[in-house]
Design an enzyme around this catalytic site. Structure first.
Site, short mmCIF file in Angstrom:
data_model
loop_
_atom_site.label_atom_id
_atom_site.label_comp_id
_atom_site.label_asym_id
_atom_site.label_seq_id
_atom_site.Cartn_x
_atom_site.Cartn_y
_atom_site.Cartn_z
N TYR A 87 -11.53 -0.72 -0.61
CA TYR A 87 -11.53 -0.06 0.70
C TYR A 87 -10.16 0.53 1.02
O TYR A 87 -10.02 1.31 1.95
CB TYR A 87 -11.96 -1.03 1.79
CG TYR A 87 -10.91 -2.01 2.23
CD1 TYR A 87 -10.58 -3.12 1.45
CD2 TYR A 87 -10.23 -1.84 3.43
CE1 TYR A 87 -9.61 -4.01 1.85
CE2 TYR A 87 -9.26 -2.74 3.83
CZ TYR A 87 -8.95 -3.82 3.04
OH TYR A 87 -7.98 -4.70 3.43
N ARG A 88 -9.14 0.16 0.29
CA ARG A 88 -7.85 0.84 0.39
C ARG A 88 -7.07 0.57 -0.88
O ARG A 88 -7.48 -0.27 -1.68
CB ARG A 88 -7.06 0.46 1.63
CG ARG A 88 -6.77 -1.00 1.82
CD ARG A 88 -5.89 -1.19 3.05
NE ARG A 88 -5.74 -2.59 3.38
CZ ARG A 88 -4.86 -3.06 4.25
NH1 ARG A 88 -4.06 -2.22 4.89
NH2 ARG A 88 -4.77 -4.36 4.50
N ASP A 130 -1.18 -9.41 9.43
CA ASP A 130 -0.16 -10.35 8.98
C ASP A 130 1.25 -9.93 9.37
O ASP A 130 1.95 -10.70 10.00
CB ASP A 130 -0.26 -10.55 7.47
CG ASP A 130 -1.32 -11.60 7.14
OD1 ASP A 130 -1.44 -12.57 7.91
OD2 ASP A 130 -2.02 -11.45 6.13
N TYR A 137 0.83 -1.22 0.00
CA TYR A 137 0.00 0.00 0.00
C TYR A 137 0.86 1.26 0.00
O TYR A 137 0.39 2.32 0.38
CB TYR A 137 -0.98 -0.02 1.17
CG TYR A 137 -1.99 -1.13 1.00
CD1 TYR A 137 -3.08 -0.97 0.15
CD2 TYR A 137 -1.81 -2.35 1.62
CE1 TYR A 137 -3.97 -2.00 -0.06
CE2 TYR A 137 -2.70 -3.39 1.41
CZ TYR A 137 -3.78 -3.21 0.57
OH TYR A 137 -4.66 -4.23 0.36
N HIS A 195 3.82 -8.05 -3.94
CA HIS A 195 2.52 -8.09 -4.56
C HIS A 195 1.75 -6.84 -4.18
O HIS A 195 2.07 -6.15 -3.21
CB HIS A 195 1.74 -9.32 -4.09
CG HIS A 195 1.34 -9.19 -2.65
ND1 HIS A 195 2.21 -9.45 -1.62
CD2 HIS A 195 0.17 -8.78 -2.08
CE1 HIS A 195 1.60 -9.22 -0.47
NE2 HIS A 195 0.37 -8.81 -0.71
#
Lengths: 509, 509
Positions: free
Chosen positions: B456-457, B150, B91, B370
């Site tokens: 949502y993000r 995580d 992100y 990823h």
């Protein structure tokens, strides 16, 4: 005809004409007898010059009409005070915070737009009361519960935006916390949808509350940044049963371990509906326990029995604490059961609290009512004992040695993790007595703030007073709120003064 | 030395001098090799001109230093990009959204200020990672759990503000939803405390989230309105046990009643930890069920056994659905149990996900990683089946007929009421291949939005793209966000572009 402050007759006439064109003349009220209906029956300034009263009212029926009304008010700088059903008695009712504002009455927008049983949510307009939503669900035969507060005539949206609470289970009892998605008309007349509603063709507006980017919903709680015209809310699937118990003790100090147990059970979500801790009178008689914790649990019968066993083991591990289980009530309630329970605990709205407070068929509108001072204190027994002493030590002094009919404290576990200590003040029609009540109220606010306790909501007349107590770093939060207010409502037309937020032109320096 | 865009060397020198005076020269980084450490290892533009990179970094250690750094940046109009630990890989990590911004690195502010066992909360600074908070709790021997995502190295504050989720039980899994109270440095350098923290001497800052008046906390989620320097969060009292089961079926259509059952169980709070629904490969073999719903339940042993019986009865009432109970694991876990469970489900942070993704002691820093496309879809089986078809029908086309290594969909019930369908895209070091991945990602975003599904993000490089999809009423929500942004950060110095919110001087018309 009254005219709002700082508004010329010509500007007001122009706004009235625009509103009449938008909503129809019959929904614009300027006659004194019509406008008087918006007075706050519980005003602590009733009949005095300081009473906050409306100058007029306008009642749109659709989103587009709300937009038109707000646009005209913005163009002509008319102060508006939106209300949903205006039933938040003790917190201002339908009267504006800024006297002379025009009430924007949304009670005609009373459509239940959707109740979804599978995903347990509703989408409503501001005029939808708890009665309306309950009736809709009953008639459709849907297997979901609402979470009613005491007065069933209140607006579902209004109650959430005011920070209200109800009487079933967590997390539904936190009405603002249980909402999901808003539609808002800004002061400019623009419509905004929040959360997933910002996505055209969204299919999850009432599923996911957060959406993408900043979450602006919180700005519309206890404030004046926009007019909420739709709200989603999470509903509770009908629980199979309610099983209640009471943990009691005769010893004052036992509240410390008792509240620790209740906190842990609630924070683990084993007990989901605790609504109060009740302190008995001083020097408790044998028939009246010193402390009582209510322990209601909602869910399937076998699960709530296991939860109750667990709760009982935890409470009775405290020496001296008794644990008394009540009846396990299965839902839907039988008519016989309905007649003997507190209906709001079963998701059934009603007005019995008003009966309790002196309203009855033979006396439908007793003069006056009450207001509450409800500071949030830490959820510990020590804080509760400190508040109990604080109340006892200051009652006579703050009442000027008189018996003003002040009643307290009532200890409410409104939501998980929040403890509120309520003190109730009677409000009547005698200005001299009301002045004493006001003075006592102000005294309690100041003394409590000095100890780090302050209110989670406030009667209109005291919203400034309580906002003043939230003063960390020279009122940094209020200054931020004012910055935001000036940005989204530059002409300051919406709900001036609500929760201590004033538009620039009315701000004290 | 790189210089931020639209900043003169003289202005930058003045800011650097002010920062060095405030935090010490050793905590102001301008050398290329130091600044390179803030690159995003998962950038889909790695090594290309469009890669978003920092020009410098500054790492304050105290609130007062943050204020000084922000004040100097505001005075000299230097774009800042605050990060907590900068570990939100996939992100954006520690790289700014607006290339050339100076990273405001808060990792040195790593104090756990309080963990309260009785009321089950913590108060932390932004540099506190899940590992840090876990270690603090373990060393103090407190009986509370954290909810790790995580990667255990991430910031507790950063994860909450990014809208992250973890792997224990509701409602703790919703990290922004589980926070209580913020301290924020605004672009002006002013410090604001929210909720009950706005009350000086408050004793309930981490008890009650809402406080009084509007709730501004939501503004600091996935945005750029201030620098969060403290956050309270609710912790979960250690549950006595975790009991897990799996409901499975071989028939595609069974997901409709299965998800209805899971929704009801979660909305009743009978099942509190469901983390996923797993779809088997196409034309599922007998050994691989078509659909699997995970059903983990946290709580006291007798309670979770009753809850599991109830869940089992509900799931097995669906013809063809099998319900397989796993082991009931008591806490604290034995070392033997620790070695064979997924630790995050027991509140124990770790980095095993990274091992799964190719990181290992022998290959500690594999190139690339990823990114995820994770639209929220309605929590119904019908929506899930539609998404499955949607994925299958579009995969080849959006991949240009190539196998780009895209993996999906994974169905995540991140929080109560929210269903996310995750598609994973590999990011490498080959610009040509990354370009294809970017193109595929954009295609998925556009196609999904047309069906009413959006993320949502978002990874930093795609935050504008996804913000564009939230376009109801000509981007009314974005325009409101921009109005708020201009008000609280008039010079636009904080996190320009984050989640699609640009300051006025960088805004596209």
């Amino acid at each position: 005809m009254a005219i709002p402050p700082n508004v010329t007759p010509a500007a007001f006439d122009a706004a009235l004409a625009a509103w009449r064109a938008a909503v129809g003349s019959e929904w614009v009220f300027t006659a004194a007898e019509d406008v008087a209906l918006y007075r706050d029956a519980y005003s602590p300034y009733w009949g005095e010059p300081e009473e906050r009263v409306a100058s007029a009212a306008v009642a749109p029926a659709t989103l587009e009409q709300v937009q038109a009304v707000v646009r005209a008010a913005n163009a002509h700088r008319i102060p508006l005070y939106p209300i949903s059903t205006g039933r938040n008695l003790a917190y201002g009712g339908s009267a504006p915070v800024y006297s002379g504002s025009v009430v924007l009455d949304l009670k005609r927008m009373n459509r239940v737009l959707e109740v979804n049983e599978r995903n347990a949510y509703a989408l409503v307009e501001p005029g939808v009361s708890y009665f309306d939503l309950y009736d809709y669900i009953e008639q459709a035969g849907l297997d979901v519960w609402i979470d009613p507060p005491d007065p069933g005539w209140g607006s579902v949206i209004g109650n959430a935006l005011d920070g209200g609470a109800g009487w079933t289970a967590s997390p539904f009892r936190d009405h603002f916390g249980a909402h999901c998605g808003l539609e808002i008309v800004l002061a400019s007349g623009e419509v905004v949808r929040t959360g997933m509603g910002a996505l055209p063709n969204s299919k999850s507006w009432q599923h996911n509350r957060w959406g993408y980017g900043p979450w602006v919903d919180g700005l519309f709680r206890q404030s004046n940044f926009g007019v909420v015209t739709k709200m989603g809310l999470y509903l509770m699937p009908r629980p199979e049963a309610l099983y209640s118990a009471a943990a009691t003790t005769e010893r004052d100090a036992d509240i410390v371990p008792m509240l620790d147990v209740l906190n842990r059970l609630e924070n683990e979500h084993i007990v989901n509906g605790s609504t109060g801790i009740f302190g008995g009178p001083d020097g408790a008689a044998a028939s009246f326990p010193t402390w009582t914790c209510s322990v209601p649990i909602y869910g399937p019968e076998k699960v709530v029995r296991a939860q109750m066993d667990y709760a009982k083991a935890r409470f009775t591990a405290i020496p001296g604490v008794r644990f008394t289980e009540g009846e396990l009530l299965r839902t839907p309630l039988s008519p016989e059961a309905q007649a003997r329970v507190r209906l709001v605990n079963f998701g059934i709205p009603n007005l019995s609290t008003f009966a309790m407070l002196g309203r009855s068929p033979s006396n439908p509108d007793p003069a006056g009512g009450h207001i509450g001072f409800s500071p949030i204190v830490p959820r510990t027994g020590e804080a509760l004992l400190e508040f109990k002493r604080f109340y006892r030590e200051n009652l006579a002094k703050l009442s000027g040695g008189e018996d003003l009919g002040i009643v307290g404290p009532v200890y409410m576990t409104c939501w998980d993790r929040t403890l509120v200590c309520l003190i109730m003040f009677p409000i009547g029609r005698d200005p001299a007595r009301n002045a004493k009540i006001r003075s006592a109220f102000e005294g309690w606010v100041r003394l409590a703030a000095a100890r780090g306790w302050a209110e989670y909501r406030a009667p209109a007349a005291f919203q400034d007073l309580i906002a003043d107590t939230y003063s960390f770093n020279h009122h940094a939060l209020r200054r931020l709120n004012e910055t935001l207010k000036d940005a989204v409502d530059p002409n300051g037309i919406l709900s001036a003064g609500r929760y201590g937020i004033w538009p620039k032109h009315l701000r004290k320096v």
